[in-house]
Design a protein around this motif. Structure first.
Motif, PDB file in Angstrom:
ATOM      1  N   TRP A  44       9.630  -8.323  -2.390  1.00  0.00           N
ATOM      2  CA  TRP A  44       8.976  -7.225  -3.113  1.00  0.00           C
ATOM      3  C   TRP A  44       9.344  -5.866  -2.535  1.00  0.00           C
ATOM      4  O   TRP A  44       9.192  -4.838  -3.204  1.00  0.00           O
ATOM      5  CB  TRP A  44       7.454  -7.435  -3.095  1.00  0.00           C
ATOM      6  N   LYS A  52       2.452  -8.577 -10.858  1.00  0.00           N
ATOM      7  CA  LYS A  52       1.019  -8.845 -10.997  1.00  0.00           C
ATOM      8  C   LYS A  52       0.693 -10.281 -10.589  1.00  0.00           C
ATOM      9  O   LYS A  52      -0.330 -10.544  -9.933  1.00  0.00           O
ATOM     10  CB  LYS A  52       0.595  -8.604 -12.437  1.00  0.00           C
ATOM     11  N   HIS A  69      10.428  -4.132  -7.295  1.00  0.00           N
ATOM     12  CA  HIS A  69       9.856  -2.796  -7.199  1.00  0.00           C
ATOM     13  C   HIS A  69       8.964  -2.422  -8.383  1.00  0.00           C
ATOM     14  O   HIS A  69       8.458  -1.304  -8.455  1.00  0.00           O
ATOM     15  CB  HIS A  69      10.974  -1.749  -7.089  1.00  0.00           C
ATOM     16  N   ALA A  70       8.746  -3.336  -9.312  1.00  0.00           N
ATOM     17  CA  ALA A  70       7.970  -3.005 -10.515  1.00  0.00           C
ATOM     18  C   ALA A  70       6.495  -2.762 -10.175  1.00  0.00           C
ATOM     19  O   ALA A  70       5.948  -3.325  -9.230  1.00  0.00           O
ATOM     20  CB  ALA A  70       8.091  -4.118 -11.545  1.00  0.00           C
ATOM     21  N   ASN A  71       5.887  -1.923 -10.979  1.00  0.00           N
ATOM     22  CA  ASN A  71       4.459  -1.644 -10.859  1.00  0.00           C
ATOM     23  C   ASN A  71       3.675  -2.846 -11.381  1.00  0.00           C
ATOM     24  O   ASN A  71       3.862  -3.263 -12.526  1.00  0.00           O
ATOM     25  CB  ASN A  71       4.126  -0.387 -11.692  1.00  0.00           C
ATOM     26  N   PRO A  72       2.784  -3.428 -10.567  1.00  0.00           N
ATOM     27  CA  PRO A  72       2.065  -4.631 -11.019  1.00  0.00           C
ATOM     28  C   PRO A  72       1.073  -4.356 -12.150  1.00  0.00           C
ATOM     29  O   PRO A  72       0.494  -5.290 -12.698  1.00  0.00           O
ATOM     30  CB  PRO A  72       1.337  -5.103  -9.758  1.00  0.00           C
ATOM     31  N   HIS A  73       0.890  -3.098 -12.491  1.00  0.00           N
ATOM     32  CA  HIS A  73      -0.020  -2.747 -13.579  1.00  0.00           C
ATOM     33  C   HIS A  73       0.740  -2.411 -14.871  1.00  0.00           C
ATOM     34  O   HIS A  73       0.128  -1.991 -15.852  1.00  0.00           O
ATOM     35  CB  HIS A  73      -0.913  -1.581 -13.156  1.00  0.00           C
ATOM     36  N   SER A  74       2.060  -2.612 -14.837  1.00  0.00           N
ATOM     37  CA  SER A  74       2.880  -2.382 -16.032  1.00  0.00           C
ATOM     38  C   SER A  74       2.947  -3.649 -16.881  1.00  0.00           C
ATOM     39  O   SER A  74       2.940  -4.764 -16.339  1.00  0.00           O
ATOM     40  CB  SER A  74       4.297  -1.965 -15.632  1.00  0.00           C
ATOM     41  N   THR A  85      -2.474   2.340  -7.502  1.00  0.00           N
ATOM     42  CA  THR A  85      -1.432   1.330  -7.717  1.00  0.00           C
ATOM     43  C   THR A  85      -1.324   0.413  -6.500  1.00  0.00           C
ATOM     44  O   THR A  85      -1.187   0.881  -5.368  1.00  0.00           O
ATOM     45  CB  THR A  85      -0.071   2.007  -7.966  1.00  0.00           C
ATOM     46  N   GLN A 112      -7.575   0.401 -11.671  1.00  0.00           N
ATOM     47  CA  GLN A 112      -6.672  -0.750 -11.670  1.00  0.00           C
ATOM     48  C   GLN A 112      -7.316  -2.030 -11.145  1.00  0.00           C
ATOM     49  O   GLN A 112      -6.960  -3.123 -11.571  1.00  0.00           O
ATOM     50  CB  GLN A 112      -5.423  -0.429 -10.829  1.00  0.00           C
ATOM     51  N   GLY A 129       6.761  -6.163 -14.367  1.00  0.00           N
ATOM     52  CA  GLY A 129       5.407  -5.801 -13.964  1.00  0.00           C
ATOM     53  C   GLY A 129       4.499  -7.019 -13.910  1.00  0.00           C
ATOM     54  O   GLY A 129       3.664  -7.149 -13.001  1.00  0.00           O
ATOM     55  N   SER A 176       0.396  -2.390  -4.006  1.00  0.00           N
ATOM     56  CA  SER A 176       1.721  -2.763  -3.522  1.00  0.00           C
ATOM     57  C   SER A 176       1.834  -4.284  -3.522  1.00  0.00           C
ATOM     58  O   SER A 176       1.145  -4.951  -2.743  1.00  0.00           O
ATOM     59  CB  SER A 176       1.934  -2.240  -2.102  1.00  0.00           C
TER      60      SER A 176
END
Length: 353
Positions: free
Chosen positions: A23, A42, A28-33, A216, A209, A38, A218
Motif C-alpha cells: 500500500w 477499502k 495509493h488509491a483513496n479507500p473512500h473512492s 482520509t 469517513q 479505491g 491510510s
C-alpha cells in the motif's frame, strides 16, 4: 543499541511492515473512492478493522484514528456530565478532562499504584482509567470501576494502550482507546472502540469517513495495525512467557540497592520501574548512552518535573528523580537484558563517592 523503552514505543514487527509495503509502493488509491482501486484499498482497511476488533469485546465497532491521543480526546470531549479519573493517568486523559471545563474528580492511588473503586456520584457522565499504567505497569480494576460507573448511568472509558493484546480487557467497558505503535505496529494510527448504542458527537468535521470521525484513512497504516494486532493474538502465550522470563532475570539482578515502584503482582511484567537512592539519572543516561531506557514517560520527558505517577504513589520529588523505567518485550533477548542491566548497575555504583 540495546532497546529497553517498550512503553514509549515498540519495534515495528516485520509482519506489519510486510503488510504495509504493497500500500506504500503501489496501492495509493483513496479507500473512500468508489472506483476499483479505491474499493481494493477499502477492503484492506476492513480486514484490518476486523483484526483489531478480534482482541476487543463483542458488541462494538472500531473507528480508526490518528492515535490514542485523538481517541481519548474524542471520547472525553464527546461524553457529557462530570468526569472521574485517576491520579496516574496519561496526560492525554488528565489534560483533556481538565480542558473540558466540566466537573472533574481525580481518585488517588495507594502506594502500589492501585485505585480503589468508589461509588460514582450524581451528574457524572464518564469514568476514565488506564488498564495498564505506562510508567509503572500496574493493572487497574477496570471491571469494578465500570460497574460503579454503570450504577450511576455513566460510561466507562478504558485507556488500553499499554494493555491491548497483553492483558484481557473487561467486557463491561463502553469506550476503549488503542495505539498501533505500542503493539509493534506503525506510528500515526490508533483506534477508538465504541460500544453499540453509544453515539459520540464528532471531534473532527469534514467528511465523516469513519462514521463520526472525518479524515482520509491510510490503507498502509491500517494494514500495519491489523497485522500487528493479528500477531499479538497469535503470539499471546509465547510473548507472555518470554516477558515473564525477562522479568525474573531483571528482578534477580536488581535485587540489591534498587526499589521497585508499583505493585509487584498486579502489573504487566514488561514494565520495570525502579529507583536507587542518590542516583543521578541524567549521568546514568550519559554513561550508558547506547542503552535506550527511560527516566519516565516519553510524553513528559524534558519537562523537569518529577513524574506525577511516582509522586502519586507517595514518593518525594527526589525519589521520583532517582527512578528509571526499563521496558522490554518480544524482540528483547535475554543476553541483551542481562548485559544492559549489568552495565546500568556498574554505572550506578560508580556514582557513589
Amino acid at each position: 543499541m540495546i532497546y529497553l523503552d517498550y512503553q514509549a514505543t515498540t519495534p515495528l514487527a516485520p509482519e506489519a511492515l510486510k503488510a504495509m509495503l504493497p500500500w506504500l509502493e503501489q496501492g495509493h488509491a483513496n479507500p473512500h473512492s468508489p472506483h476499483r482501486a479505491g474499493r481494493q484499498a477499502k477492503a484492506a482497511v476492513e480486514v484490518a478493522r476486523d483484526q483489531v476488533a478480534a482482541l476487543l469485546p463483542p458488541g462494538g465497532r472500531v473507528v480508526f484514528t490518528s492515535g490514542a491521543t485523538e481517541a481519548l480526546n474524542w471520547a472525553i470531549k464527546g461524553a457529557g456530565g462530570g468526569i472521574i479519573t485517576t491520579a496516574i493517568e496519561h496526560a492525554a486523559v488528565l489534560d483533556t478532562a481538565a480542558a473540558t471545563g466540566r466537573s472533574l474528580t481525580i481518585l488517588p492511588v495507594d502506594g502500589e499504584g492501585l485505585v480503589s473503586p468508589e461509588p460514582v456520584g450524581r451528574g457524572v457522565g464518564l469514568v476514565a482509567a488506564m488498564l495498564v499504567n505506562n510508567e509503572i505497569g500496574t493493572i487497574q480494576p477496570v471491571a469494578a470501576l465500570a460497574e460503579e460507573a454503570h450504577r450511576a448511568g455513566a460510561w466507562m472509558l478504558c485507556d488500553a494502550v499499554q494493555g491491548y493484546g497483553r492483558v484481557a480487557i473487561p467486557g463491561n467497558v463502553d469506550l476503549i482507546a488503542l495505539s498501533a505503535h505500542k503493539i509493534h505496529g506503525p506510528k500515526g494510527i490508533g483506534a477508538l472502540w465504541i460500544r453499540d448504542g453509544i453515539t459520540l458527537p464528532p471531534l473532527l468535521h469534514g467528511g465523516d469517513q469513519e462514521g463520526g470521525r472525518s479524515g482520509t484513512l491510510s490503507p498502509a497504516l491500517c494494514a500495519g495495525f491489523g497485522a500487528a494486532a493479528k500477531l499479538m493474538a497469535a503470539r499471546s502465550e509465547e510473548d507472555a512467557a518470554h516477558v515473564e522470563r525477562l522479568w525474573s532475570l531483571a528482578i534477580d539482578r536488581l535485587s540489591s540497592g534498587w526499589t521497585l515502584s508499583g505493585s509487584a503482582t498486579q502489573r504487566y511484567r514488561g514494565n520495570l520501574n525502579v529507583r536507587r537512592d542518590g542516583l543521578d539519572v541524567g549521568r546514568l543516561m550519559s554513561d550508558c548512552r547506547d542503552i535506550a531506557f527511560s527516566a519516565g514517560s516519553a510524553c513528559a520527558s524534558g519537562s523537569g518535573r518529577p513524574s506525577h505517577v511516582l509522586t502519586a504513589l507517595g514518593l518525594t520529588g527526589g525519589q521520583a528523580r532517582c527512578s528509571i523505567r526499563l521496558g522490554f518485550g518480544r524482540y528483547t533477548t535475554e543476553a541483551e537484558l542481562v548485559e544492559a542491566i549489568d552495565r546500568l548497575r556498574e554505572a550506578a555504583e560508580g556514582q557513589r563517592p
